[in-house]
Enzyme design. Structure first.
Site, PDB file in Angstrom:
ATOM      1  CE  LYS A 148      -4.218  -1.618   0.051  1.00 10.71           C
ATOM      2  NZ  LYS A 148      -5.285  -1.233  -0.820  1.00 10.71           N
ATOM      3  NE  ARG A 182      -5.911  -6.846  -1.482  1.00 14.74           N
ATOM      4  CZ  ARG A 182      -4.738  -6.302  -1.826  1.00 14.74           C
ATOM      5  NH1 ARG A 182      -3.865  -6.956  -2.562  1.00 14.74           N
ATOM      6  NH2 ARG A 182      -4.420  -5.096  -1.403  1.00 14.74           N
TER       7      ARG A 182
END
Length: 188
Positions: A148, A182
């Site tokens: 991210k 994930r």
């Protein structure tokens, strides 16, 4: 693709491997479930397509309800929260209640706070540090922390250089009760 994957998994004795489809559209979810998918991961938490909850409820599939603020094209344009954790967890609990009212069983609902989806660096860190607030909802919590941009902002690395930061954030999420992850780098 889903039919082929399901067939190969089943032929190799891996019937227990679940296939997830990421969609906000009921028609896509229906076709994917018919082809052998087991999970519908809806980044709109069943909010974009009025038929999605009925499809998921009728099929008895697992649903992932994710929070996002705004629409993908502009969600990172100055998002703001008074209390990010309270607002996001409240939104997800309400979405789960709507899902249950539509016939989706409680034990088939997973919530995802949506790291990076309409959230600033400080919002993502607040969610990560208070993830136990989401766990307290009684639904399993899925987190997608892998590579991210907020991790990149902290460690000053491009996406392909964020493995160490991803692992650290994932361990932190696990310590706070997240159950499903994930990731891109599965082995690591």
């Amino acid at each position: 693709v889903i039919r082929c994957l399901r067939s190969r998994l089943d032929a190799q004795g891996w019937e227990s491997v679940l296939i997830s489809v990421d969609t906000r559209k009921a028609a896509v979810a229906k076709e994917a479930l018919d082809a052998g998918a087991d999970i519908v991961n809806d980044v709109s938490a069943l909010g974009d397509d009025p038929d999605m909850a009925a499809v998921a409820g009728d099929r008895g599939c697992i649903v992932v309800l994710m929070h996002k603020k705004g629409v993908p094209a502009s969600m990172q344009d100055a998002p703001y929260y008074d209390d990010c954790v309270r607002e996001v967890s409240g939104y997800l609990v309400e979405a789960a209640a709507r899902a249950e009212a539509a016939g989706i069983r409680h034990d088939r609902i997973i919530i995802d706070p949506g790291f990076g989806f309409g959230k600033r660096l400080e919002d993502n860190l607040d969610i990560l540090s208070r993830l136990d607030d989401f766990v307290a909802s009684g639904y399993p919590v899925l987190v997608g922390l892998s590579r991210k941009s907020f991790i990149g902002a902290i460690i000053d690395r491009p996406a392909e250089g964020r493995l160490a930061g991803t692992i650290a954030a994932t361990v932190s999420a696990r310590e706070r009760g997240a159950a499903i992850f994930r990731v891109h780098d599965v082995g690591e």
